[in-house]
Design a protein around this motif. Structure first.
Motif, mmCIF file in Angstrom:
data_model
loop_
_atom_site.group_PDB
_atom_site.id
_atom_site.type_symbol
_atom_site.label_atom_id
_atom_site.label_comp_id
_atom_site.label_asym_id
_atom_site.label_seq_id
_atom_site.Cartn_x
_atom_site.Cartn_y
_atom_site.Cartn_z
ATOM 1 N N LEU A 281 0.857 -1.175 0.000
ATOM 2 C CA LEU A 281 0.000 0.000 0.000
ATOM 3 C C LEU A 281 0.894 1.225 0.000
ATOM 4 N N VAL A 282 0.741 2.066 -1.003
ATOM 5 C CA VAL A 282 1.548 3.282 -1.115
ATOM 6 C C VAL A 282 0.685 4.463 -0.703
ATOM 7 N N GLY B 243 10.010 -1.178 -15.237
ATOM 8 C CA GLY B 243 10.342 -0.009 -16.036
ATOM 9 C C GLY B 243 9.164 0.920 -16.295
ATOM 10 N N ASN B 244 7.955 0.475 -15.983
ATOM 11 C CA ASN B 244 6.774 1.314 -16.174
ATOM 12 C C ASN B 244 6.607 2.270 -15.001
ATOM 13 N N GLU B 245 5.718 3.229 -15.189
ATOM 14 C CA GLU B 245 5.354 4.143 -14.114
ATOM 15 C C GLU B 245 3.896 3.914 -13.753
ATOM 16 N N ALA B 246 3.570 4.170 -12.495
ATOM 17 C CA ALA B 246 2.184 4.157 -12.030
ATOM 18 C C ALA B 246 1.954 5.476 -11.313
ATOM 19 N N HIS B 247 0.707 5.876 -11.232
ATOM 20 C CA HIS B 247 0.390 7.148 -10.592
ATOM 21 C C HIS B 247 -0.565 6.929 -9.431
ATOM 22 N N VAL B 248 -0.365 7.676 -8.384
ATOM 23 C CA VAL B 248 -1.214 7.621 -7.199
ATOM 24 C C VAL B 248 -1.908 8.969 -7.073
ATOM 25 N N THR B 249 -3.221 8.942 -7.022
ATOM 26 C CA THR B 249 -3.981 10.167 -6.837
ATOM 27 C C THR B 249 -3.894 10.584 -5.379
ATOM 28 N N MET B 250 -3.547 11.818 -5.153
ATOM 29 C CA MET B 250 -3.462 12.341 -3.800
ATOM 30 C C MET B 250 -4.828 12.938 -3.436
ATOM 31 N N HIS B 251 -5.180 12.863 -2.169
ATOM 32 C CA HIS B 251 -6.475 13.346 -1.700
ATOM 33 C C HIS B 251 -6.277 14.364 -0.583
ATOM 34 N N ILE B 252 -7.245 15.223 -0.416
ATOM 35 C CA ILE B 252 -7.198 16.235 0.638
ATOM 36 C C ILE B 252 -8.377 16.021 1.581
ATOM 37 N N VAL C 116 -2.500 25.467 1.138
ATOM 38 C CA VAL C 116 -2.490 24.504 0.034
ATOM 39 C C VAL C 116 -3.078 25.153 -1.212
ATOM 40 N N ALA C 117 -2.254 25.255 -2.261
ATOM 41 C CA ALA C 117 -2.705 25.847 -3.519
ATOM 42 C C ALA C 117 -3.181 24.785 -4.501
ATOM 43 N N SER C 118 -2.482 23.640 -4.564
ATOM 44 C CA SER C 118 -2.878 22.569 -5.468
ATOM 45 C C SER C 118 -2.202 21.272 -5.038
ATOM 46 N N VAL C 119 -2.745 20.168 -5.522
ATOM 47 C CA VAL C 119 -2.202 18.845 -5.233
ATOM 48 C C VAL C 119 -2.168 18.072 -6.539
ATOM 49 N N GLY C 120 -1.038 17.426 -6.828
ATOM 50 C CA GLY C 120 -0.913 16.634 -8.044
ATOM 51 C C GLY C 120 -0.768 15.163 -7.720
ATOM 52 N N ASP C 121 -0.639 14.363 -8.748
ATOM 53 C CA ASP C 121 -0.427 12.932 -8.580
ATOM 54 C C ASP C 121 1.005 12.648 -8.168
ATOM 55 N N ALA C 122 1.190 11.554 -7.456
ATOM 56 C CA ALA C 122 2.529 11.061 -7.152
ATOM 57 C C ALA C 122 2.877 9.999 -8.193
ATOM 58 N N THR C 123 4.110 9.965 -8.650
ATOM 59 C CA THR C 123 4.549 9.001 -9.658
ATOM 60 C C THR C 123 5.396 7.924 -8.995
ATOM 61 N N LEU C 124 5.099 6.677 -9.331
ATOM 62 C CA LEU C 124 5.851 5.531 -8.827
ATOM 63 C C LEU C 124 6.632 4.903 -9.966
ATOM 64 N N ALA C 125 7.862 4.515 -9.712
ATOM 65 C CA ALA C 125 8.660 3.771 -10.694
ATOM 66 C C ALA C 125 8.530 2.291 -10.365
ATOM 67 N N LEU C 126 8.056 1.497 -11.327
ATOM 68 C CA LEU C 126 7.883 0.063 -11.123
ATOM 69 C C LEU C 126 9.128 -0.686 -11.582
ATOM 70 N N LYS C 127 9.345 -1.857 -11.025
ATOM 71 C CA LYS C 127 10.534 -2.650 -11.353
ATOM 72 C C LYS C 127 10.581 -3.048 -12.821
#
Length: 66
Positions: free
Chosen positions: A6-7, A31-40, A18-29
Protein backbone atom coordinates in the motif's frame (compact mmCIF):
# COMPACT_ATOMS: atom_id res chain seq x y z
CA UNK A 1 -2.61 -13.98 -3.48
CA UNK A 2 0.83 -12.37 -3.39
CA UNK A 3 1.82 -9.89 -0.71
CA UNK A 4 0.63 -6.39 -1.49
CA UNK A 5 2.17 -2.95 -1.02
CA UNK A 6 0.00 0.00 0.00
CA UNK A 7 1.55 3.28 -1.12
CA UNK A 8 0.40 6.40 0.69
CA UNK A 9 1.61 9.71 2.03
CA UNK A 10 0.41 12.16 4.64
CA UNK A 11 1.27 15.68 5.66
CA UNK A 12 -0.66 18.19 7.74
CA UNK A 13 -0.60 21.82 6.59
CA UNK A 14 -2.67 24.86 7.47
CA UNK A 15 -5.73 24.75 5.19
CA UNK A 16 -5.10 28.16 3.67
CA UNK A 17 -1.56 27.25 2.54
CA UNK A 18 -2.49 24.50 0.03
CA UNK A 19 -2.71 25.85 -3.52
CA UNK A 20 -2.88 22.57 -5.47
CA UNK A 21 -2.20 18.84 -5.23
CA UNK A 22 -0.91 16.63 -8.04
CA UNK A 23 -0.43 12.93 -8.58
CA UNK A 24 2.53 11.06 -7.15
CA UNK A 25 4.55 9.00 -9.66
CA UNK A 26 5.85 5.53 -8.83
CA UNK A 27 8.66 3.77 -10.69
CA UNK A 28 7.88 0.06 -11.12
CA UNK A 29 10.53 -2.65 -11.35
CA UNK A 30 9.40 -3.52 -14.89
CA UNK A 31 10.34 -0.01 -16.04
CA UNK A 32 6.77 1.31 -16.17
CA UNK A 33 5.35 4.14 -14.11
CA UNK A 34 2.18 4.16 -12.03
CA UNK A 35 0.39 7.15 -10.59
CA UNK A 36 -1.21 7.62 -7.20
CA UNK A 37 -3.98 10.17 -6.84
CA UNK A 38 -3.46 12.34 -3.80
CA UNK A 39 -6.48 13.35 -1.70
CA UNK A 40 -7.20 16.24 0.64
CA UNK A 41 -9.11 15.97 3.92
CA UNK A 42 -9.85 19.15 5.83
CA UNK A 43 -11.33 19.84 9.25
CA UNK A 44 -10.54 19.17 12.87
CA UNK A 45 -8.31 16.28 13.91
CA UNK A 46 -11.40 14.24 14.75
CA UNK A 47 -13.08 15.02 11.43
CA UNK A 48 -9.94 14.14 9.47
CA UNK A 49 -9.49 10.87 11.37
CA UNK A 50 -13.14 9.89 10.79
CA UNK A 51 -12.96 10.69 7.07
CA UNK A 52 -9.66 8.84 6.71
CA UNK A 53 -11.19 5.72 8.25
CA UNK A 54 -14.11 5.91 5.82
CA UNK A 55 -11.76 6.47 2.88
CA UNK A 56 -9.67 3.43 3.80
CA UNK A 57 -12.78 1.26 4.08
CA UNK A 58 -14.05 2.54 0.72
CA UNK A 59 -10.66 1.95 -0.89
CA UNK A 60 -10.70 -1.73 0.03
CA UNK A 61 -14.29 -2.01 -1.25
CA UNK A 62 -12.77 -1.49 -4.74
CA UNK A 63 -10.81 -4.73 -4.24
CA UNK A 64 -13.32 -7.34 -3.00
CA UNK A 65 -10.96 -10.16 -4.01
CA UNK A 66 -8.49 -9.18 -1.27
Amino acid sequence: MANLTLVYGMRLLPSDEVASVGDATLALKNGNEAHVTMHILEGSREAIEAQLRLSIEAFFDFYPEI
